[in-house]
Design an enzyme around this catalytic site. Structure first.
Site, PDB file in Angstrom:
ATOM      1  N   TYR A   1      38.892  48.223 -60.725  1.00 13.81           N
ATOM      2  CA  TYR A   1      37.973  47.090 -60.699  1.00 13.81           C
ATOM      3  C   TYR A   1      36.696  47.464 -61.434  1.00 13.81           C
ATOM      4  O   TYR A   1      36.039  48.458 -61.101  1.00 13.81           O
ATOM      5  CB  TYR A   1      37.667  46.775 -59.220  1.00 13.81           C
ATOM      6  CG  TYR A   1      36.836  45.549 -58.977  1.00 13.81           C
ATOM      7  CD1 TYR A   1      37.165  44.330 -59.569  1.00 13.81           C
ATOM      8  CD2 TYR A   1      35.734  45.603 -58.131  1.00 13.81           C
ATOM      9  CE1 TYR A   1      36.399  43.205 -59.317  1.00 13.81           C
ATOM     10  CE2 TYR A   1      34.975  44.479 -57.874  1.00 13.81           C
ATOM     11  CZ  TYR A   1      35.307  43.277 -58.477  1.00 13.81           C
ATOM     12  OH  TYR A   1      34.555  42.169 -58.222  1.00 13.81           O
TER      13      TYR A   1
ATOM     14  N   GLY B   1      50.954  16.422 -26.201  1.00 11.40           N
ATOM     15  CA  GLY B   1      49.989  16.754 -25.151  1.00 11.40           C
ATOM     16  C   GLY B   1      48.821  17.591 -25.647  1.00 11.40           C
ATOM     17  O   GLY B   1      48.877  18.196 -26.722  1.00 11.40           O
TER      18      GLY B   1
ATOM     19  N   LEU C   1      58.959  16.719 -27.727  1.00  8.93           N
ATOM     20  CA  LEU C   1      57.671  16.155 -27.318  1.00  8.93           C
ATOM     21  C   LEU C   1      56.565  17.190 -27.484  1.00  8.93           C
ATOM     22  O   LEU C   1      56.644  18.288 -26.936  1.00  8.93           O
ATOM     23  CB  LEU C   1      57.734  15.706 -25.851  1.00  8.93           C
ATOM     24  CG  LEU C   1      58.852  14.718 -25.486  1.00  8.93           C
ATOM     25  CD1 LEU C   1      58.674  14.219 -24.052  1.00  8.93           C
ATOM     26  CD2 LEU C   1      58.881  13.534 -26.452  1.00  8.93           C
TER      27      LEU C   1
ATOM     28  N   ARG D   1      44.228  23.672 -21.096  1.00  8.24           N
ATOM     29  CA  ARG D   1      44.067  24.951 -20.387  1.00  8.24           C
ATOM     30  C   ARG D   1      44.128  26.162 -21.327  1.00  8.24           C
ATOM     31  O   ARG D   1      43.787  27.266 -20.939  1.00  8.24           O
ATOM     32  CB  ARG D   1      45.120  25.086 -19.284  1.00  8.24           C
ATOM     33  CG  ARG D   1      44.715  24.330 -18.024  1.00  8.24           C
ATOM     34  CD  ARG D   1      45.786  24.411 -16.967  1.00  8.24           C
ATOM     35  NE  ARG D   1      46.902  23.519 -17.274  1.00  8.24           N
ATOM     36  CZ  ARG D   1      48.090  23.579 -16.661  1.00  8.24           C
ATOM     37  NH1 ARG D   1      48.321  24.507 -15.752  1.00  8.24           N
ATOM     38  NH2 ARG D   1      49.046  22.733 -16.979  1.00  8.24           N
TER      39      ARG D   1
HETATM   40  C1  UD1 Z   1      57.556  16.719 -16.837  1.00 11.50           C
HETATM   41  C2  UD1 Z   1      58.649  15.947 -16.121  1.00 11.50           C
HETATM   42  C3  UD1 Z   1      59.055  16.714 -14.856  1.00 11.50           C
HETATM   43  C4  UD1 Z   1      59.510  18.112 -15.213  1.00 11.50           C
HETATM   44  C5  UD1 Z   1      58.442  18.817 -16.012  1.00 11.50           C
HETATM   45  C6  UD1 Z   1      58.968  20.124 -16.536  1.00 11.50           C
HETATM   46  C7  UD1 Z   1      58.280  13.553 -16.532  1.00 11.50           C
HETATM   47  C8  UD1 Z   1      57.705  12.319 -16.019  1.00 11.50           C
HETATM   48  N1  UD1 Z   1      58.136  14.634 -15.773  1.00 11.50           N
HETATM   49  O1  UD1 Z   1      56.441  16.736 -15.998  1.00 11.50           O
HETATM   50  O2  UD1 Z   1      60.100  16.043 -14.178  1.00 11.50           O
HETATM   51  O3  UD1 Z   1      59.807  18.851 -14.038  1.00 11.50           O
HETATM   52  O4  UD1 Z   1      58.030  18.031 -17.143  1.00 11.50           O
HETATM   53  O5  UD1 Z   1      57.957  20.829 -17.163  1.00 11.50           O
HETATM   54  O6  UD1 Z   1      58.869  13.573 -17.604  1.00 11.50           O
HETATM   55  N2  UD1 Z   1      54.145  14.652 -23.597  1.00 11.50           N
HETATM   56  C9  UD1 Z   1      53.964  13.869 -24.706  1.00 11.50           C
HETATM   57  N3  UD1 Z   1      53.434  12.629 -24.539  1.00 11.50           N
HETATM   58  C10 UD1 Z   1      53.099  12.145 -23.321  1.00 11.50           C
HETATM   59  C11 UD1 Z   1      53.296  12.962 -22.207  1.00 11.50           C
HETATM   60  C12 UD1 Z   1      53.836  14.203 -22.370  1.00 11.50           C
HETATM   61  O7  UD1 Z   1      54.246  14.261 -25.824  1.00 11.50           O
HETATM   62  O8  UD1 Z   1      52.636  11.007 -23.255  1.00 11.50           O
HETATM   63  C13 UD1 Z   1      54.696  15.990 -23.771  1.00 11.50           C
HETATM   64  C14 UD1 Z   1      53.712  17.069 -23.402  1.00 11.50           C
HETATM   65  O9  UD1 Z   1      53.003  17.529 -24.539  1.00 11.50           O
HETATM   66  C15 UD1 Z   1      54.607  18.150 -22.831  1.00 11.50           C
HETATM   67  C16 UD1 Z   1      55.792  17.399 -22.271  1.00 11.50           C
HETATM   68  O10 UD1 Z   1      55.775  16.127 -22.892  1.00 11.50           O
HETATM   69  O11 UD1 Z   1      55.098  19.026 -23.828  1.00 11.50           O
HETATM   70  C17 UD1 Z   1      55.749  17.259 -20.760  1.00 11.50           C
HETATM   71  O12 UD1 Z   1      54.620  16.540 -20.387  1.00 11.50           O
HETATM   72  P1  UD1 Z   1      53.811  16.861 -19.063  1.00 11.50           P
HETATM   73  O13 UD1 Z   1      52.725  15.913 -18.948  1.00 11.50           O
HETATM   74  O14 UD1 Z   1      53.466  18.306 -19.041  1.00 11.50           O
HETATM   75  O15 UD1 Z   1      54.900  16.560 -17.946  1.00 11.50           O
HETATM   76  P2  UD1 Z   1      54.942  17.116 -16.471  1.00 11.50           P
HETATM   77  O16 UD1 Z   1      54.003  16.349 -15.638  1.00 11.50           O
HETATM   78  O17 UD1 Z   1      54.813  18.571 -16.473  1.00 11.50           O
END
Ligand code: UD1
Ligand code: CA
Length: 492
Positions: free
Chosen positions: A392, A12, A9, A16
């Site tokens: 050159y 995001g 994944l 930050r």
């Molecule tokens: C998520 C987990 C949480 C875990 C934490 C660890 C879920 C609901 N929660 O939370 O249990 O403890 O990670 O760091 O899964 N991303 C996408 N598309 C989206 C949303 C996210 O690609 O629609 C990617 C983000 O870029 C990121 C990762 O997924 O790399 C995690 O997403 P993030 O929103 O940071 O999840 P957390 O709220 O941190």
């Protein structure tokens, strides 16, 4: 062995970071963060890799394709949650995985090691679980999904921070984010995940509760090295993880037989290869695909990027890029090796010497204060101090070829294109504009004129004039002070 699909994944935003570069493309240890993740994933030899891209996908997508040409890119236009991201990933596959394992990882955890993923995938399969969680016990669980177990210790659910009760927030066992699914279960459960929660997002972690409701097994595999699953969200965390990654890499090389005098000021990229008994002195950075052979000594204060250093070579206070240094050769102090530099065995590129596109053969030496560009220098040749290879002409670059065992004088200029033959010599201060045949001596400029008494007449009353008169041993033919044109320097 069961079939493995990995979903990374990386859709995001990474606000930050405050950067025009997408978060997962920020680099530590010579690789992007997602590059480290894809390397770890690669050790599993997965049948398929899907990367979910969204924010700045025009940058993230091509980068992923370059590192892993076979990776499927799934586009998530809007980031509606990790559950939504995984659904998009599954939909991007022509044939969704119906059996085997689907592993979920994030693109921003650069310390993740392949061995950790391998152990996790193996434990998931051994447990016969519908879902396995790579979990961790952390001092500060804030922000993480908490792992909720029943009285018997059986995992029941993952509750996200914003949805957690006071009691659940006290749980220090967390979801690292890395999950392993039975493919058939994931395919069926993904459509059942809703977004009725505090964030209004589709939580992938809801799949745990769904599995339990179906009475399927949920397993948690604890990672003892919590940093491996830590993401870098801002540049402070990026630097911290970068330093930690470096500490690990340097430690690994010391364990493999490399002497590192000062690990704190030594930086080694992930792809660098060092042989046994290499010595690295303080303030040294070995970057990119640099390779150093046995017994070479590098540093202090040296940066080498994509360089190849031969056995027993000595490289001191040098900045080098795309250079190849032969066995037992010496470089520096204060050398600048630019791309295309090749120094043969036992050759020398000395102090304040810059080289570019220069092939300097075995035993050839450019010891002092020189620029060598677009040149070939033959075996055993010595280039005098302060020599400029003028490559050159203001429009085009040209080559200079110097044969073997030549001896060129100090303060020469070689005006390319020009060839100096084998065994030739040049006098001090020669400007070589025409080819020098093998064995010839080339000199240029008019014969020296001595203007007798010049100092006495033009610098009367100075200490110089007094000295000229006071040293009889240095009188010229007609008994007066030694002359010379103003500004001319003694030849070394
Ligand atoms: C998520 C987990 C949480 C875990 C934490 C660890 C879920 C609901 N929660 O939370 O249990 O403890 O990670 O760091 O899964 N991303 C996408 N598309 C989206 C949303 C996210 O690609 O629609 C990617 C983000 O870029 C990121 C990762 O997924 O790399 C995690 O997403 P993030 O929103 O940071 O999840 P957390 O709220 O941190
Ligand atoms: Ca996060």
């Amino acid at each position: 062995m069961t079939e493995l699909t990995v979903i990374v994944l990386a859709a995001g935003g990474g606000t930050r970071m405050k950067s025009k570069t997408p978060k997962v493309l920020h680099r530590i240890g010579g690789r992007s963060m997602i590059g480290h993740v894809l390397t770890a994933v690669g050790t599993l030899e997965p049948a398929r890799v899907v990367t979910v891209v969204g924010h700045q996908r025009e940058l993230v997508g091509p980068h992923v394709s370059e590192l892993r040409p076979d990776a499927v890119l799934a586009v998530q236009e809007e980031q509606l949650g990790t559950g939504h991201a995984v659904r998009i990933a599954l939909e991007a596959l022509d044939v969704p995985p119906r059996e085997g394992t689907v592993l979920i990882a994030y693109g921003d955890t650069p310390l993740l090691a392949g061995e950790t993923l391998q152990a996790f995938a193996a434990s998931h399969r051994a447990a016969g679980a519908a879902v396995s969680i790579l979990s961790g016990i952390v001092a500060n669980p804030h922000g993480y999904g908490r792992i909720v177990r029943d009285e018997a210790g059986v995992v029941q659910a993952i509750v996200e921070e914003k949805d957690a009760s006071e009691e659940e927030r006290a749980i220090r066992e967390i979801n690292s984010g890395i999950l392993a699914f039975d493919a058939a279960f994931l395919l069926e459960a993904i459509g059942r995940i809703g977004n009725d929660n505090a964030k209004g997002e589709y939580y992938l972690t809801d799949a745990i509760g769904l599995a339990r409701a179906d009475d399927l097994t949920v397993a948690a595999h604890a990672v003892d090295d919590a940093l491996q699953t830590e993401g870098a969200n801002d540049r402070v965390q990026l630097a911290e993880l970068g330093r930690e990654l470096n500490r690990r890499i340097v430690t690994r090389w010391m364990q493999a037989g490399v002497t590192v005098m000062d690990p704190a000021t030594t930086w080694i990229d992930a792809d660098v290869v060092l042989a046994q008994d290499v010595t690295i002195l303080p303030g040294t950075q070995l970057l990119g695909a640099t390779v150093v052979a046995e017994d070479a000594v590098i540093g202090p204060d040296t940066t080498l990027e994509d360089c190849e250093i031969g056995a027993g070579a000595r490289v001191v206070r040098t900045h080098g890029q795309l250079a190849v240094i032969g066995a037992s050769a010496t470089v520096g102090p204060f050398a600048y090796l630019r791309p295309g530099t090749e120094l043969g065995a036992k050759g020398k590129i000395g102090t304040f010497v810059e080289t570019k596109n220069a092939k300097i053969a075995d035993g050839a030496k450019v010891p002092h204060l020189s620029y060598v560009g677009d040149a070939e220098i033959g075996e055993g040749t010595n280039i005098g101090a302060g020599t400029i290879f003028a490559n050159y002409d203001g429009v085009n670059k040209h080559r200079t070829v110097v044969g073997k065992h030549a001896r060129t004088g100090s303060n020469n200029t070689f005006v390319a294109p020009v060839t100096i033959g084998d065994g030739a010599s040049t006098g001090g201060g020669t400007v070589v504009r025409r080819d020098v045949p093998a064995g010839a001596l080339a000199v240029s400029g008019g014969p020296q004129r001595n203007l007798a008494g010049w100092v006495a007449s033009r610098r009367a009353g100075t200490a110089q004039a007094e000295a000229a008169g006071a040293v009889p041993g240095e009188q010229s033919e007609n008994g007066q002070g030694l002359g010379g044109d103003p500004g001319e320097q003694a030849e070394s």
